[in-house]
Design an enzyme around this catalytic site. Structure first.
Site, mmCIF file in Angstrom:
data_model
loop_
_atom_site.group_PDB
_atom_site.id
_atom_site.type_symbol
_atom_site.label_atom_id
_atom_site.label_comp_id
_atom_site.label_asym_id
_atom_site.label_seq_id
_atom_site.Cartn_x
_atom_site.Cartn_y
_atom_site.Cartn_z
ATOM 1 C CB CYS A 382 -0.981 -0.045 1.163
ATOM 2 S SG CYS A 382 -2.431 0.967 0.829
ATOM 3 C CG LEU A 383 2.964 4.880 2.720
ATOM 4 C CD1 LEU A 383 2.486 6.013 1.819
ATOM 5 C CD2 LEU A 383 3.000 5.357 4.164
ATOM 6 C CD GLN A 386 0.045 5.328 -1.805
ATOM 7 O OE1 GLN A 386 0.363 6.119 -0.926
ATOM 8 N NE2 GLN A 386 -1.221 4.992 -2.021
ATOM 9 N NE ARG A 463 -9.115 9.253 3.216
ATOM 10 C CZ ARG A 463 -8.642 9.101 4.433
ATOM 11 N NH1 ARG A 463 -7.343 9.183 4.652
ATOM 12 N NH2 ARG A 463 -9.442 8.880 5.448
ATOM 13 C CG HIS A 508 -3.417 -3.461 3.372
ATOM 14 N ND1 HIS A 508 -2.335 -3.073 4.126
ATOM 15 C CD2 HIS A 508 -4.027 -2.327 2.978
ATOM 16 C CE1 HIS A 508 -2.298 -1.755 4.202
ATOM 17 N NE2 HIS A 508 -3.312 -1.276 3.505
ATOM 18 C CD GLU A 510 -1.139 -6.341 5.239
ATOM 19 O OE1 GLU A 510 -0.854 -6.540 4.041
ATOM 20 O OE2 GLU A 510 -1.332 -5.192 5.709
HETATM 21 N N1 GLN Z 1 -1.784 6.759 2.984
HETATM 22 C C1 GLN Z 1 -1.886 6.018 1.754
HETATM 23 C C2 GLN Z 1 -3.242 6.218 1.099
HETATM 24 O O1 GLN Z 1 -4.182 6.624 1.732
HETATM 25 C C3 GLN Z 1 -1.604 4.555 1.987
HETATM 26 C C4 GLN Z 1 -2.577 3.878 2.910
HETATM 27 C C5 GLN Z 1 -2.104 2.539 3.406
HETATM 28 O O2 GLN Z 1 -0.917 2.246 3.332
HETATM 29 N N2 GLN Z 1 -3.007 1.721 3.927
HETATM 30 O O3 GLN Z 1 -3.386 5.950 -0.045
#
Ligand code: GLN
Length: 568
Positions: A382-383, A386, A463, A508, A510
């Site tokens: 996820c993050l 990113q 998000r 996710h 996991e």
């Molecule tokens: N903060 C990031 C987003 O909202 C990632 C969220 C996360 O890792 N669950 O997209």
């Protein structure tokens, strides 16, 4: 009609009610019963979605996108049933419903009170789980008896037995039996007090599960049995173990499932327990032939519960590959370009987990970059994905200052951004992408090979997305987008060809890993981490990986690690 088991706790918090409920669930399921589970949490938050992981540990996400307590993760891992929103009930959500009904006039002008309106709402949430296809509902009551907040829940479950009949309900109370080194004795007084407290609310427990550092001596069981008025076989010893997956076997050896079955009038003789494959899996954890060191680059590294499912998924991968997973907790803020080598070079693999808010983001990007350049197996969640995309944009595509608009709203290159349709919504709370979404994988990708599938489903909680405007730039510079949403708009997976394992997912994964069914990406990460570990041991160059190599663990001599090591 479904039978109900209620699990309460006394003496102290964190005794392991969740693991006890989950282990009993596993035992009953392994006897052929259809089990589901539920947690009643006495806090006023409507759900744990907004709670700081520092306080409450991870937020576990179910298929239907509810943000729940981490105990639901234990339930899913142990019992392997997908749970839904109805399995997570908080005081906040109860009151929200009661107040909404009051506003609608549903109570016909009556004075709305804790008893009966709040307790009725609690009971109806419990009954909601007792569907046609369920034999047993296990409901864990969060908190500790004696807490002010817990009273409406205790009252509701007390009434429950009266409502549906004595043989259809079982009350299990978990307590602590401390061992006093000075007198060399196990003390029953805290248990007695806790049971007295429960009784003062009208509940006589049927079973008392005693958490302790040593097995409960028979004489102590007799004492608890006599003073707390439960039969001796209903006093269950639950000793501390380092490998949680052994708990079902230990509780079975204490006779818990048999006693509960007879209490609920299930024919225990007909419902033969088949726990063999579960026990084999648990036993494997005690005989792992090698160790890999995985660094988790996180924000909440002082509270490992904040990454509970990630840690469990890593262990599952390790169990499958024959490796004990040693976790190194690395504060993202400490991973600066200067210190990256010192912090990361000694690792066999890296996980960059999910997160919200700017703290530590630079360290996550630096870790992604270091792992990419130094060919360290790395899974971005996820993050984490990113951070990988930001690293790639800045350092490979030369987009100086590229960032996520979550952290720098005026970045010249918002490679991570809200999607157009999300940006107009003022209340961000409404824009979270939550729950299970389908992704279509590139059949030639490593990601697809690990999954062994081209269409996969994973749970989401975020998000921001990879900005479509920068996709071709990233791809032209060598990034593989290995998975997309079915409409092709959203990036779900990324990877690199010339790297042993640099895979990111917007989801996710996991949450879907199970001890006996490890998630393919976690398995893949551990497999490649083992490869790196061995190449480093043999002083070779790490695999420069132009494909998925299937590496079987070499069974070297036992290195003395007899369990899944989690270093803090
Ligand atoms: N903060 C990031 C987003 O909202 C990632 C969220 C996360 O890792 N669950 O997209």
């Amino acid at each position: 009609m479904a039978k109900h088991i209620f699990v309460t706790g006394g003496v102290a918090s964190s005794l392991g009610k969740g693991i006890t409920a989950a282990s009993l669930g596993r035992l009953l399921k392994s006897r052929g019963l259809r089990v589901t589970l539920q947690k009643l949490d006495p806090y006023i938050n409507v759900d744990p979605g907004t709670m700081n992981p520092f306080e409450h540990g991870e937020v576990f996400v179910t298929d239907d996108g509810s943000e729940t307590d981490l105990d639901l993760g234990h339930y899913e891992r142990f019992v392997d049933v997908p749970l839904r929103r109805s399995s997570s009930v908080t005081t906040g959500s109860i009151y929200q419903n009661v107040i909404a009904r009051e506003r609608r006039g549903d109570y016909l002008g009556k004075t709305v009170q804790v008893i009966p309106h709040v307790t009725d709402e609690i009971k109806s949430r419990v009954r909601d789980l007792a569907t046609e296809d369920v034999d047993v509902v296990i409901t864990e009551v969060g908190g500790t008896v004696g807490d002010i907040e817990i009273l409406p829940f205790i009252e509701a479950i007390r009434q429950f037995r009266k409502d549906i009949g004595r043989d259809n309900v079982c009350y299990i109370h978990l307590t602590l039996v401390p061992y006093l080194g000075t007198s060399g004795e196990q003390k029953t007084k805290p248990t007695q007090h806790s049971v007295t407290e429960l009784r003062s609310r009208g509940i006589q427990p049927d079973v008392i599960v005693c958490r302790s550092s040593k097995p409960i001596a028979d004489s102590v069981k007799q004492k608890i049995s006599m003073l707390c008025d439960v039969s001796e076989e209903a006093v269950i010893s639950a000793i501390d173990v380092s490998n949680l997956y052994e708990v079902p076997r230990l509780l079975h050896e204490e006779g818990l499932d048999e006693y509960v079955c007879s209490l609920l009038r299930f024919d225990a003789e007909k419902l033969v327990l088949d726990l063999a494959s579960w026990n084999q899996m648990a036993e494997r954890a005690n005989n792992l032939s090698s160790t890999v060191k995985i660094g988790i680059i996180g924000k909440y590294v002082n509270l490992p519960d904040a990454y509970l499912s990630v840690v469990e998924a890593l262990k599952h991968g390790g169990l499958h590959e024959g490796a004990a997973v040693e976790i190194e907790w690395i504060s993202a803020e400490a991973v600066t370009p200067l210190l990256a080598e010192a912090r990361l070079e000694g690792l066999d693999g890296i996980v960059i987990p999910g997160g919200f808010g700017p703290r530590g983001i630079d360290g996550k990007i630096t870790a992604a970059s270091y792992a990419r350049e130094h060919k360290i197996p790395c899974l971005g969640i996820c993050l984490g994905l990113q951070a990988m995309v930001i690293d790639y944009a800045r350092n490979v595509c030369d987009l100086d200052g590229a960032h996520s608009r979550e952290f720098n709203p005026s970045t010249p290159f918002p490679v991570i951004d809200l999607m157009e349709d999300q940006r107009v919504v003022e209340n961000l709370g409404g824009t979270m992408r939550l729950g299970t979404y389908v992704a279509m994988l590139d059949p030639k990708s490593k990601t697809a090979k690990y999954y062994g599938a081209e269409v996969v489903e994973e749970r989401h909680r975020h998000r921001f997305e990879v900005n479509p405007r920068y996709r071709s730039k990233l791809v032209d510079s060598g990034l593989t987008i290995s998975g997309l949403s079915p409409d092709g708009r959203l990036v779900e997976f990324i990877e690199l060809n010339d790297h042993p394992f640099w895979i990111g997912t917007q989801a996710h994964p996991e949450f879907k890993s199970r001890p006996d069914r490890p998630h393919p990406l976690f398995r893949g990460l551990i497999e490649q981490a083992m490869y790196r570990h061995r190449s480093r041991e043999a002083n070779e160059q790490p695999n420069n990986g132009s494909g998925v190599t299937s590496i079987k663990p070499t069974h070297k001599q036992h290195n003395g690690t007899n369990a899944l090591v989690v270093a803090e």
